[in-house]
Design a protein around this motif. Structure first.
Motif, PDB file in Angstrom:
ATOM      1  N   VAL A  12       0.860  -1.183   0.000  1.00  0.00           N
ATOM      2  CA  VAL A  12       0.000   0.000   0.000  1.00  0.00           C
ATOM      3  C   VAL A  12       0.892   1.227   0.000  1.00  0.00           C
ATOM      4  O   VAL A  12       1.745   1.371   0.879  1.00  0.00           O
ATOM      5  CB  VAL A  12      -0.936   0.008   1.225  1.00  0.00           C
ATOM      6  N   ALA A  16      -1.859   6.099   0.617  1.00  0.00           N
ATOM      7  CA  ALA A  16      -3.101   5.343   0.807  1.00  0.00           C
ATOM      8  C   ALA A  16      -3.098   4.552   2.109  1.00  0.00           C
ATOM      9  O   ALA A  16      -4.033   3.799   2.375  1.00  0.00           O
ATOM     10  CB  ALA A  16      -3.311   4.397  -0.374  1.00  0.00           C
ATOM     11  N   PRO A  20      -6.260   1.339   3.725  1.00  0.00           N
ATOM     12  CA  PRO A  20      -5.808   0.099   3.086  1.00  0.00           C
ATOM     13  C   PRO A  20      -6.946  -0.746   2.523  1.00  0.00           C
ATOM     14  O   PRO A  20      -6.771  -1.400   1.497  1.00  0.00           O
ATOM     15  CB  PRO A  20      -5.071  -0.640   4.211  1.00  0.00           C
ATOM     16  N   SER A  22      -9.848   0.458   1.321  1.00  0.00           N
ATOM     17  CA  SER A  22     -10.274   1.158   0.103  1.00  0.00           C
ATOM     18  C   SER A  22      -9.287   0.904  -1.034  1.00  0.00           C
ATOM     19  O   SER A  22      -9.684   0.692  -2.187  1.00  0.00           O
ATOM     20  CB  SER A  22     -10.415   2.660   0.359  1.00  0.00           C
ATOM     21  N   HIS A  23      -8.011   0.902  -0.720  1.00  0.00           N
ATOM     22  CA  HIS A  23      -6.987   0.634  -1.725  1.00  0.00           C
ATOM     23  C   HIS A  23      -7.129  -0.792  -2.258  1.00  0.00           C
ATOM     24  O   HIS A  23      -7.062  -1.028  -3.463  1.00  0.00           O
ATOM     25  CB  HIS A  23      -5.591   0.856  -1.121  1.00  0.00           C
ATOM     26  N   ARG A  27      -8.059  -2.029  -6.145  1.00  0.00           N
ATOM     27  CA  ARG A  27      -7.254  -2.986  -6.924  1.00  0.00           C
ATOM     28  C   ARG A  27      -8.082  -4.199  -7.328  1.00  0.00           C
ATOM     29  O   ARG A  27      -8.022  -4.655  -8.463  1.00  0.00           O
ATOM     30  CB  ARG A  27      -6.024  -3.424  -6.121  1.00  0.00           C
TER      31      ARG A  27
END
Length: 156
Positions: A12, A16, A20, A22-23, A27
């Motif tokens: 991450v 961001a 984490p 949301s990241h 993806r």
């Protein structure tokens, strides 16, 4: 490969690190859409078109505006999607008999013939996405995703 037999996760970025999950969702969504697009190409469809067809298969002919609302999409996107499906011979558009401003979208025979293939494609996508998860993990994942969706809907 990591100790669990899976590829290591993507690190991450620091920007961001406060989000984490949301990241990871970003993806995952991107990868999921790429795989879905690849599978749909074989059916002559683009991502999202199968969702519109599913609505028609389930509930029959719909006003284009109602499809936009059902799919949570804007009218321009739905218009583009319907036009592509119409050019492909999968839907037919006719004026509404009760409202001259509305268009009724109906599946054609070719569109209805796609149903079994789309269902098989979604089965394949689900299998690829959840491979290695136990039934309990799948249930927990679905519950968590549904809760996150509710959270985001409540912020609208």
């Amino acid at each position: 490969m990591g100790e669990s037999g899976h590829r290591p996760t993507v690190p991450v970025p620091a920007a961001a690190s406060c989000g984490p999950i949301s990241h990871a969702i970003f993806r995952l969504t991107r990868l999921h859409k790429m795989v879905a697009a690849s599978l749909l190409r074989g059916l002559g469809l683009h991502p999202g078109q199968e969702l519109l067809m599913m609505q028609l298969w389930e509930w029959g002919p719909q006003r284009q505006a109602d499809l936009a609302a059902l799919l949570g999409s804007d009218s321009a996107t739905i218009t583009r999607t319907v036009r592509r499906l119409e050019r492909g011979g999968f839907v037919r558009c006719t004026p509404s008999p009760t409202d001259g401003r509305s268009v009724i979208v109906s599946p054609t025979a070719a569109g209805n013939a796609l149903r079994a293939q789309v269902e098989a494609m979604w089965h394949d996508l689900e299998k690829r996405t959840t491979e290695g998860l136990t039934e309990a993990e799948r249930d927990a994942t679905l519950a968590a995703i549904q809760r996150m969706e509710c959270n985001l809907r409540e912020t609208d």
